[in-house]
Scaffold this motif. Structure first.
Motif, PDB file in Angstrom:
ATOM      1  N   UNK A 179      31.250  34.023  46.856  1.00  0.00           N
ATOM      2  CA  UNK A 179      31.417  35.284  47.590  1.00  0.00           C
ATOM      3  C   UNK A 179      32.665  35.279  48.460  1.00  0.00           C
ATOM      4  N   UNK A 180      32.907  34.162  49.172  1.00  0.00           N
ATOM      5  CA  UNK A 180      33.998  34.145  50.140  1.00  0.00           C
ATOM      6  C   UNK A 180      35.290  33.521  49.596  1.00  0.00           C
ATOM      7  N   UNK A 181      35.185  32.659  48.598  1.00  0.00           N
ATOM      8  CA  UNK A 181      36.360  32.030  47.981  1.00  0.00           C
ATOM      9  C   UNK A 181      37.321  31.463  49.047  1.00  0.00           C
ATOM     10  N   UNK A 182      36.804  30.519  49.836  1.00  0.00           N
ATOM     11  CA  UNK A 182      37.595  29.923  50.908  1.00  0.00           C
ATOM     12  C   UNK A 182      38.834  29.216  50.342  1.00  0.00           C
ATOM     13  N   UNK A 183      39.955  29.424  50.994  1.00  0.00           N
ATOM     14  CA  UNK A 183      41.183  28.741  50.590  1.00  0.00           C
ATOM     15  C   UNK A 183      41.790  27.920  51.721  1.00  0.00           C
ATOM     16  N   UNK A 184      41.527  28.306  52.952  1.00  0.00           N
ATOM     17  CA  UNK A 184      42.092  27.621  54.115  1.00  0.00           C
ATOM     18  C   UNK A 184      41.018  27.499  55.191  1.00  0.00           C
ATOM     19  N   UNK A 185      41.166  26.537  56.115  1.00  0.00           N
ATOM     20  CA  UNK A 185      40.150  26.365  57.166  1.00  0.00           C
ATOM     21  C   UNK A 185      39.825  27.642  57.928  1.00  0.00           C
ATOM     22  N   UNK A 186      40.824  28.459  58.212  1.00  0.00           N
ATOM     23  CA  UNK A 186      40.570  29.693  58.961  1.00  0.00           C
ATOM     24  C   UNK A 186      39.669  30.649  58.203  1.00  0.00           C
ATOM     25  N   UNK A 187      39.635  30.534  56.874  1.00  0.00           N
ATOM     26  CA  UNK A 187      38.794  31.430  56.070  1.00  0.00           C
ATOM     27  C   UNK A 187      37.303  31.244  56.373  1.00  0.00           C
ATOM     28  N   UNK A 188      36.927  30.071  56.840  1.00  0.00           N
ATOM     29  CA  UNK A 188      35.514  29.830  57.121  1.00  0.00           C
ATOM     30  C   UNK A 188      34.995  30.716  58.245  1.00  0.00           C
ATOM     31  N   UNK A 189      35.898  31.196  59.103  1.00  0.00           N
ATOM     32  CA  UNK A 189      35.473  32.069  60.203  1.00  0.00           C
ATOM     33  C   UNK A 189      34.934  33.403  59.698  1.00  0.00           C
ATOM     34  N   UNK A 190      35.205  33.741  58.416  1.00  0.00           N
ATOM     35  CA  UNK A 190      34.704  34.995  57.851  1.00  0.00           C
ATOM     36  C   UNK A 190      33.221  34.897  57.484  1.00  0.00           C
ATOM     37  N   UNK A 191      32.714  33.671  57.335  1.00  0.00           N
ATOM     38  CA  UNK A 191      31.327  33.456  56.917  1.00  0.00           C
ATOM     39  C   UNK A 191      30.474  33.033  58.113  1.00  0.00           C
ATOM     40  N   UNK A 192      29.169  33.179  58.032  1.00  0.00           N
ATOM     41  CA  UNK A 192      28.301  32.667  59.098  1.00  0.00           C
ATOM     42  C   UNK A 192      28.420  31.140  59.180  1.00  0.00           C
ATOM     43  N   UNK A 193      28.560  30.617  60.385  1.00  0.00           N
ATOM     44  CA  UNK A 193      28.644  29.175  60.582  1.00  0.00           C
ATOM     45  C   UNK A 193      27.334  28.687  61.211  1.00  0.00           C
ATOM     46  N   UNK A 194      26.759  27.673  60.627  1.00  0.00           N
ATOM     47  CA  UNK A 194      25.471  27.142  61.054  1.00  0.00           C
ATOM     48  C   UNK A 194      25.686  25.930  61.941  1.00  0.00           C
ATOM     49  N   UNK A 195      24.871  25.788  63.003  1.00  0.00           N
ATOM     50  CA  UNK A 195      25.091  24.762  64.018  1.00  0.00           C
ATOM     51  C   UNK A 195      23.871  23.848  64.152  1.00  0.00           C
ATOM     52  N   UNK A 196      24.115  22.620  64.630  1.00  0.00           N
ATOM     53  CA  UNK A 196      23.056  21.654  64.921  1.00  0.00           C
ATOM     54  C   UNK A 196      23.071  21.366  66.420  1.00  0.00           C
ATOM     55  N   UNK A 197      21.897  21.334  67.040  1.00  0.00           N
ATOM     56  CA  UNK A 197      21.833  21.192  68.498  1.00  0.00           C
ATOM     57  C   UNK A 197      22.404  19.863  68.988  1.00  0.00           C
ATOM     58  N   UNK A 198      22.316  18.811  68.176  1.00  0.00           N
ATOM     59  CA  UNK A 198      22.811  17.503  68.616  1.00  0.00           C
ATOM     60  C   UNK A 198      24.316  17.382  68.505  1.00  0.00           C
TER      61      UNK A 198
END
Length: 302
Positions: A179-198
């Motif tokens: 769906x997103x076809x990431x090409x560069x690190x900044x592209x990840x900001x277009x998708x939901x980013x999942x986090x871990x509390x630790x």
């Protein structure tokens, strides 16, 4: 030097007190202990006489812990739990050789558990008891011989041994990558980013490392990597996951690398133990075994 008897009350007195303190009721405590109310009351009174301290306020038909009684109840509860655990361990392995190990849930389930048959085959006289812990704890209060945790190696009152470094990779479902076809690190900001509390700042560190915007990184939050991996598999976002813990998902294509840009975290995995358990034979055997397993695992993937 022998401890005066008044400071070593009979177990029956302590059990009666602990049950009554926990339930705030003589009647309920008596039912749990299969005793009469008067028997429980007599044991508590005998304990108070022995200690020369009042443990409960008695108000008509109710009881309430005094401040000193409340603190004493916590200590007694921990002591009774340790005695119970020691008895269970002895019964499970009357010849000794028990290792009580606290382990991180996902590390334990995904990496350690599949390898444990090898350890037990090499050490058939050893009984290994596992409990899961997400964070470091006080060895003085927990009846544990050792623990595996993720951190900086600084655990007050404990000795630590570095097991392995951690490299995280941005991983997602194949459908989300399509769906997103990431090409560069900044592209990840277009998708939901999942986090871990630790690792609350993991995404900020990864983005800065790869020269991408790292401000106001928000998203869903989870407390365990196993849940985080499942949510990433379901296509709800991109997660930073330890590569060695998602080998199966990557191999089968359930997860894919959003970008092949790993990051070594500032922390590592450690084996820790209280200083007085350093020479415990099952612990030394486990320490040697897990070192060999991690060395072999690291060589395979390098």
């Amino acid at each position: 030097m022998l401890t005066p008897r008044r400071f070593l009350p009979p177990i029956a007195h302590l059990q009666a007190f602990e049950a009554a303190a926990r339930m705030s009721s003589i009647t309920t405590a008596a039912r749990e202990l299969n005793l009469t109310q008067s028997a429980v009351s007599r044991q508590i009174k005998a304990l108070e006489d022995l200690l020369e301290v009042e443990l409960f306020y008695r108000e008509r038909q109710t009881i309430r812990l005094t401040p000193g009684g409340e603190a004493y109840a916590r200590e007694v509860r921990d002591a009774l739990k340790k005695i119970s655990t020691a008895s269970l361990n002895l019964r499970a392995n009357p010849f000794g050789g028990t290792l009580n190990l606290a382990v991180l849930p996902t590390f334990g389930a995904r990496w350690l558990a599949p390898r444990l048959p090898s350890f037990l085959a090499q050490h058939p006289g050893t009984t290994l008891n596992l409990v899961t812990r997400l964070t470091a704890f006080d060895f003085r209060l927990e009846a544990m011989d050792a623990a595996i945790y993720h951190g900086t190696g600084d655990w007050p009152g404990a000795q630590t041994h570095r097991l392995r470094d951690e490299y995280v990779v941005p991983a997602c479902s194949p459908a989300l990558l399509e769906r997103y076809r990431f090409e560069a690190p900044a592209d990840l900001r277009k998708a939901p980013l999942l986090h871990i509390t630790t690792r609350p700042d993991a995404w900020e560190r990864w983005l800065r490392l790869h020269n991408a915007p790292a401000e106001q990184v928000q998203g869903m939050l989870f407390d365990q990597f196993s849940t985080l991996a499942q949510v990433a598999r379901a296509g709800l976002g991109v997660a930073l996951l330890p590569a060695f813990l998602i080998e199966e998902e990557l191999r089968t294509g359930q997860l894919v690398r959003a970008l092949d840009l790993p990051m070594q975290t500032a922390e590592a995995y450690y084996l820790a133990w209280p200083e007085d358990r350093a020479d415990h034979p099952p612990l030394t055997a486990f320490r040697d075994w897990i070192d060999a397993e991690i060395s072999a695992d690291t060589n395979i993937h390098n």
